[in-house]
Design an enzyme around this catalytic site. Structure first.
Site, PDB file in Angstrom:
ATOM      1  N   SER A 109      44.555  85.125 -18.799  1.00 48.43           N
ATOM      2  CA  SER A 109      44.953  84.509 -20.076  1.00 48.43           C
ATOM      3  C   SER A 109      45.521  85.606 -20.963  1.00 48.43           C
ATOM      4  CB  SER A 109      43.730  83.896 -20.738  1.00 48.43           C
ATOM      5  OG  SER A 109      43.995  83.626 -22.094  1.00 48.43           O
ATOM      6  N   SER A 110      46.379  85.210 -21.919  1.00 48.34           N
ATOM      7  CA  SER A 110      46.931  86.210 -22.849  1.00 48.34           C
ATOM      8  C   SER A 110      45.853  86.809 -23.754  1.00 48.34           C
ATOM      9  CB  SER A 110      48.047  85.585 -23.694  1.00 48.34           C
ATOM     10  OG  SER A 110      47.573  84.451 -24.382  1.00 48.34           O
ATOM     11  N   CYS A 111      44.655  86.199 -23.785  1.00 47.71           N
ATOM     12  CA  CYS A 111      43.596  86.762 -24.653  1.00 47.71           C
ATOM     13  C   CYS A 111      42.941  87.997 -24.054  1.00 47.71           C
ATOM     14  CB  CYS A 111      42.567  85.701 -24.982  1.00 47.71           C
ATOM     15  SG  CYS A 111      41.472  85.374 -23.610  1.00 47.71           S
ATOM     16  N   TYR A 138      34.987  85.553 -23.049  1.00 50.08           N
ATOM     17  CA  TYR A 138      35.918  84.958 -22.079  1.00 50.08           C
ATOM     18  C   TYR A 138      36.892  86.033 -21.587  1.00 50.08           C
ATOM     19  CZ  TYR A 138      39.892  81.738 -20.975  1.00 50.08           C
ATOM     20  OH  TYR A 138      40.945  81.048 -20.413  1.00 50.08           O
ATOM     21  N   LYS A 142      37.596  87.381 -17.785  1.00 47.16           N
ATOM     22  CA  LYS A 142      38.932  87.332 -17.172  1.00 47.16           C
ATOM     23  C   LYS A 142      39.377  88.720 -16.698  1.00 47.16           C
ATOM     24  CE  LYS A 142      40.006  83.013 -17.410  1.00 47.16           C
ATOM     25  NZ  LYS A 142      40.280  82.269 -16.179  1.00 47.16           N
ATOM     26  N   HIS A 181      41.990  73.263 -27.688  1.00 43.60           N
ATOM     27  CA  HIS A 181      42.914  74.228 -28.282  1.00 43.60           C
ATOM     28  C   HIS A 181      43.686  73.551 -29.414  1.00 43.60           C
ATOM     29  CE1 HIS A 181      42.309  76.105 -24.235  1.00 43.60           C
ATOM     30  NE2 HIS A 181      42.220  77.182 -24.996  1.00 43.60           N
TER      31      HIS A 181
HETATM   32  N1  LIG Z   1      44.468  75.960 -21.390  1.00 48.21           N
HETATM   33  C1  LIG Z   1      45.031  77.093 -21.766  1.00 48.21           C
HETATM   34  O1  LIG Z   1      45.622  77.178 -22.865  1.00 48.21           O
HETATM   35  C2  LIG Z   1      44.990  78.292 -20.874  1.00 48.21           C
HETATM   36  C3  LIG Z   1      44.316  78.293 -19.652  1.00 48.21           C
HETATM   37  N2  LIG Z   1      44.329  79.426 -18.875  1.00 48.21           N
HETATM   38  C4  LIG Z   1      43.595  79.480 -17.614  1.00 48.21           C
HETATM   39  O2  LIG Z   1      44.024  78.468 -16.728  1.00 48.21           O
HETATM   40  C5  LIG Z   1      42.928  78.031 -15.924  1.00 48.21           C
HETATM   41  C6  LIG Z   1      42.789  76.529 -16.035  1.00 48.21           C
HETATM   42  O3  LIG Z   1      42.538  76.182 -17.396  1.00 48.21           O
HETATM   43  P1  LIG Z   1      42.628  74.680 -17.904  1.00 48.21           P
HETATM   44  O4  LIG Z   1      43.206  73.834 -16.862  1.00 48.21           O
HETATM   45  O5  LIG Z   1      43.234  74.713 -19.246  1.00 48.21           O
HETATM   46  O6  LIG Z   1      41.083  74.310 -18.077  1.00 48.21           O
HETATM   47  P2  LIG Z   1      40.379  72.890 -18.001  1.00 48.21           P
HETATM   48  O7  LIG Z   1      39.129  73.006 -18.801  1.00 48.21           O
HETATM   49  O8  LIG Z   1      41.342  71.804 -18.325  1.00 48.21           O
HETATM   50  O9  LIG Z   1      40.006  72.762 -16.456  1.00 48.21           O
HETATM   51  C7  LIG Z   1      39.062  73.591 -15.877  1.00 48.21           C
HETATM   52  C8  LIG Z   1      38.621  72.987 -14.571  1.00 48.21           C
HETATM   53  O10 LIG Z   1      37.575  73.803 -14.034  1.00 48.21           O
HETATM   54  C9  LIG Z   1      36.530  72.956 -13.582  1.00 48.21           C
HETATM   55  N3  LIG Z   1      35.246  73.641 -13.655  1.00 48.21           N
HETATM   56  C10 LIG Z   1      34.727  74.310 -14.708  1.00 48.21           C
HETATM   57  N4  LIG Z   1      33.510  74.767 -14.400  1.00 48.21           N
HETATM   58  C11 LIG Z   1      33.260  74.386 -13.119  1.00 48.21           C
HETATM   59  C12 LIG Z   1      32.176  74.555 -12.247  1.00 48.21           C
HETATM   60  N5  LIG Z   1      31.077  75.224 -12.613  1.00 48.21           N
HETATM   61  N6  LIG Z   1      32.258  74.032 -11.009  1.00 48.21           N
HETATM   62  C13 LIG Z   1      33.364  73.325 -10.626  1.00 48.21           C
HETATM   63  N7  LIG Z   1      34.426  73.142 -11.399  1.00 48.21           N
HETATM   64  C14 LIG Z   1      34.376  73.666 -12.640  1.00 48.21           C
HETATM   65  C15 LIG Z   1      36.568  71.765 -14.521  1.00 48.21           C
HETATM   66  O11 LIG Z   1      35.912  70.679 -13.936  1.00 48.21           O
HETATM   67  P3  LIG Z   1      35.581  69.331 -14.750  1.00 48.21           P
HETATM   68  O12 LIG Z   1      36.918  68.680 -14.956  1.00 48.21           O
HETATM   69  O13 LIG Z   1      34.702  68.565 -13.867  1.00 48.21           O
HETATM   70  O14 LIG Z   1      34.948  69.785 -16.026  1.00 48.21           O
HETATM   71  C16 LIG Z   1      38.059  71.568 -14.686  1.00 48.21           C
HETATM   72  O15 LIG Z   1      38.574  70.795 -13.636  1.00 48.21           O
HETATM   73  C17 LIG Z   1      41.702  78.806 -16.398  1.00 48.21           C
HETATM   74  O16 LIG Z   1      41.502  79.924 -15.585  1.00 48.21           O
HETATM   75  C18 LIG Z   1      42.098  79.242 -17.777  1.00 48.21           C
HETATM   76  O17 LIG Z   1      41.431  80.409 -18.130  1.00 48.21           O
HETATM   77  C19 LIG Z   1      44.996  80.557 -19.267  1.00 48.21           C
HETATM   78  C20 LIG Z   1      45.683  80.604 -20.437  1.00 48.21           C
HETATM   79  C21 LIG Z   1      45.726  79.495 -21.348  1.00 48.21           C
HETATM   80  C1  LIG Z   2      44.383  80.019 -24.785  1.00 45.28           C
HETATM   81  C2  LIG Z   2      43.523  80.798 -25.707  1.00 45.28           C
HETATM   82  O1  LIG Z   2      42.874  79.913 -26.598  1.00 45.28           O
HETATM   83  C3  LIG Z   2      41.964  80.483 -27.526  1.00 45.28           C
HETATM   84  O2  LIG Z   2      42.549  81.327 -28.449  1.00 45.28           O
HETATM   85  P1  LIG Z   2      43.377  80.786 -29.665  1.00 45.28           P
HETATM   86  O3  LIG Z   2      44.807  80.853 -29.324  1.00 45.28           O
HETATM   87  O4  LIG Z   2      42.964  81.509 -30.894  1.00 45.28           O
HETATM   88  O5  LIG Z   2      42.837  79.281 -29.704  1.00 45.28           O
HETATM   89  P2  LIG Z   2      43.097  77.914 -30.407  1.00 45.28           P
HETATM   90  O6  LIG Z   2      44.167  77.182 -29.728  1.00 45.28           O
HETATM   91  O7  LIG Z   2      41.770  77.244 -30.482  1.00 45.28           O
HETATM   92  O8  LIG Z   2      43.530  78.276 -31.910  1.00 45.28           O
HETATM   93  C4  LIG Z   2      44.773  78.818 -32.240  1.00 45.28           C
HETATM   94  C5  LIG Z   2      44.931  78.907 -33.743  1.00 45.28           C
HETATM   95  O9  LIG Z   2      45.057  77.572 -34.261  1.00 45.28           O
HETATM   96  C6  LIG Z   2      44.187  77.388 -35.372  1.00 45.28           C
HETATM   97  N1  LIG Z   2      43.857  75.975 -35.539  1.00 45.28           N
HETATM   98  C7  LIG Z   2      44.261  75.197 -36.587  1.00 45.28           C
HETATM   99  N2  LIG Z   2      43.744  73.979 -36.506  1.00 45.28           N
HETATM  100  C8  LIG Z   2      43.029  73.952 -35.332  1.00 45.28           C
HETATM  101  C9  LIG Z   2      42.289  72.924 -34.693  1.00 45.28           C
HETATM  102  O10 LIG Z   2      42.145  71.794 -35.174  1.00 45.28           O
HETATM  103  N3  LIG Z   2      41.705  73.256 -33.494  1.00 45.28           N
HETATM  104  C10 LIG Z   2      41.832  74.507 -32.939  1.00 45.28           C
HETATM  105  N4  LIG Z   2      41.241  74.746 -31.739  1.00 45.28           N
HETATM  106  N5  LIG Z   2      42.519  75.501 -33.552  1.00 45.28           N
HETATM  107  C11 LIG Z   2      43.117  75.224 -34.723  1.00 45.28           C
HETATM  108  C12 LIG Z   2      43.019  78.297 -35.055  1.00 45.28           C
HETATM  109  O11 LIG Z   2      42.262  78.568 -36.207  1.00 45.28           O
HETATM  110  C13 LIG Z   2      43.761  79.527 -34.496  1.00 45.28           C
HETATM  111  O12 LIG Z   2      44.253  80.305 -35.541  1.00 45.28           O
HETATM  112  C14 LIG Z   2      40.900  81.261 -26.927  1.00 45.28           C
HETATM  113  O13 LIG Z   2      39.904  80.383 -26.648  1.00 45.28           O
HETATM  114  C15 LIG Z   2      41.335  82.121 -25.774  1.00 45.28           C
HETATM  115  O14 LIG Z   2      40.273  82.237 -24.951  1.00 45.28           O
HETATM  116  C16 LIG Z   2      42.543  81.665 -25.019  1.00 45.28           C
HETATM  117  O15 LIG Z   2      42.792  82.075 -23.910  1.00 45.28           O
END
Ligand SMILES: NC(=O)C1=CN([C@@H]2O[C@H](COP(=O)(O)OP(=O)(O)OC[C@H]3O[C@@H](n4cnc5c(N)ncnc54)[C@H](OP(=O)(O)O)[C@@H]3O)[C@@H](O)[C@H]2O)C=CC1
Ligand SMILES: C[C@H]1O[C@H](OP(=O)(O)OP(=O)(O)OC[C@H]2O[C@@H](n3cnc4c(=O)[nH]c(N)nc43)[C@H](O)[C@@H]2O)[C@@H](O)[C@@H](O)C1=O
Length: 312
Positions: A109-111, A138, A142, A181
């Site tokens: 992830s970019s974080c 997190y 990662k 998010h």
């Molecule tokens: N979303 C984003 O903005 C970003 C995501 N990523 C990375 O991309 C990848 C996918 O993320 P994303 O699709 O958004 O996440 P989601 O939360 O949408 O999906 C995660 C998946 O992992 C499964 N899972 C979690 N814990 C377990 C466990 N203990 N056993 C089996 N399955 C499990 C969940 O299952 P279930 O559906 O049953 O809960 C779900 O299907 C991650 O590695 C994340 O870090 C990177 C950058 C940004």
């Molecule tokens: C993908 C990335 O996602 C996370 O990092 P983040 O980018 O900071 O996450 P975010 O999407 O939750 O917020 C982005 C910005 O948006 C603002 N904001 C406004 N209003 C709402 C709101 O209603 N909800 C949320 N969630 N944020 C809000 C919030 O305050 C912040 O300034 C990490 O978990 C990290 O682990 C990671 O990998």
């Protein structure tokens, strides 16, 4: 190279990324995709994961399972974000190697980058400064996942690659306001405020942080591209190369959802990292770039939300 008959495992296939990957691979003609629901396989369970790999013998793995959430969930559940992610990664990476998987793609992830990294963020900025406190748990997990992939490559010559996506969004996203998010959260907030004729929508933080958003179908395309074309130890950024402020994002979503009311900012909520824009020149040089402009991706996601996800 993955072939159409290759056995391809997607842990996390029900998530945002995993479901997009499953759709994309099926559309490209890959017909042997392996999935198992979490109710039948908890990826934190080392023994169960080992048995699963012995039984199913995948050839390629896209590791899309993780404990994932927005800024509030990340800061509220540090144990889950650190421990679950370490366990899932170690189990899937170790048993993939042990059972002869040909290649694995790990999603970071970019974080993972320092909070105050120079912008745009190059891959080599990893571990050059302190992390953002709202998601350091997190991020540490990662970073450990990246290092484990690099260690397997160095010690055993195994093909594990690491993609670093920017913030993602799209069909099948999590719209729960407690742990989502920002982008899906704002779609839901504006839509519900429009339906219920609320005069105001509250945006967390100051609105000044800047974020980059990639449509998840583009990420799926990038993951398959990297699986087929990239085999190096260095991590590789995946993004659009463009960012905007949270207030600009809120204005855009307000327009797309046609919400007529007022926006309020709540600075008692965390802003997180001030800016997170990836330098995507490395993946561009390999021949990949994002296709979906942000307004079009948000419109598709909003349309999906209206028909599928309300109330979840
Ligand atoms: N979303 C984003 O903005 C970003 C995501 N990523 C990375 O991309 C990848 C996918 O993320 P994303 O699709 O958004 O996440 P989601 O939360 O949408 O999906 C995660 C998946 O992992 C499964 N899972 C979690 N814990 C377990 C466990 N203990 N056993 C089996 N399955 C499990 C969940 O299952 P279930 O559906 O049953 O809960 C779900 O299907 C991650 O590695 C994340 O870090 C990177 C950058 C940004
Ligand atoms: C993908 C990335 O996602 C996370 O990092 P983040 O980018 O900071 O996450 P975010 O999407 O939750 O917020 C982005 C910005 O948006 C603002 N904001 C406004 N209003 C709402 C709101 O209603 N909800 C949320 N969630 N944020 C809000 C919030 O305050 C912040 O300034 C990490 O978990 C990290 O682990 C990671 O990998």
């Amino acid at each position: 190279m993955m072939q159409r008959h290759s056995r391809i495992y997607i842990p996390g296939h029900r998530g945002l990324v995993g479901s997009a990957l499953q759709r994309y691979l099926a559309h490209q003609g890959f017909g042997n995709i392996l999935t198992t629901p979490r109710s039948e396989l908890d990826l934190r369970d080392q023994g169960a994961v080992g048995q699963w790999f012995d039984q199913h013998q995948p050839e390629y793995v896209f590791l899309a399972a993780a404990k994932v959430g927005g800024i509030l969930a990340n800061s509220t559940y540090p144990v889950d974000f650190l421990q679950d992610n370490l366990q899932i990664q170690i189990n899937v990476i170790h048993h993939s190697y042990r059972t002869g998987v040909k290649k694995l793609l790990f999603l970071g992830s970019s974080c993972i980058y320092p909070k105050f990294a120079p912008q745009p963020i190059k891959e080599e900025y990893l571990l050059t400064g302190a992390l953002e406190s709202t998601n350091e748990w997190y991020a540490i997990a990662k970073i450990a996942g990246i290092k484990l992939c690099q260690a397997y490559r160095q010690q055993y010559g195994w093909s594990a690659i690491c993609a670093m996506p920017t913030n993602l969004y799209g069909l099948g996203d999590n719209f729960n306001l407690q742990n989502s998010h920002v982008l899906p959260a704002l779609i839901r907030k504006f839509h519900e405020a429009k339906i219920h004729q609320h005069p105001q929508v509250t945006i967390w933080g100051t609105g000044t942080p800047r974020r980059e958003f990639l449509y998840v179908e583009d990420l799926a395309d990038a993951c398959v591209f990297l699986m087929q074309n990239y085999d190096q130890p260095e991590i590789i950024n995946v993004g659009t190369g463009e960012d905007l402020s949270i207030s600009e994002l809120a204005n855009l979503i307000q327009k797309i959802t046609e919400y007529p009311g007022e926006l309020l900012y709540d600075p008692s909520k965390p802003d997180g990292t001030p800016r997170k824009l990836l330098d995507v020149s490395r993946i561009h040089h390999l021949g990949w770039q994002a296709q979906t402009p942000l307004p079009r991706g948000i419109q598709k996601t909003y349309d999906w939300y209206v028909t599928h996800a309300q109330g979840n």
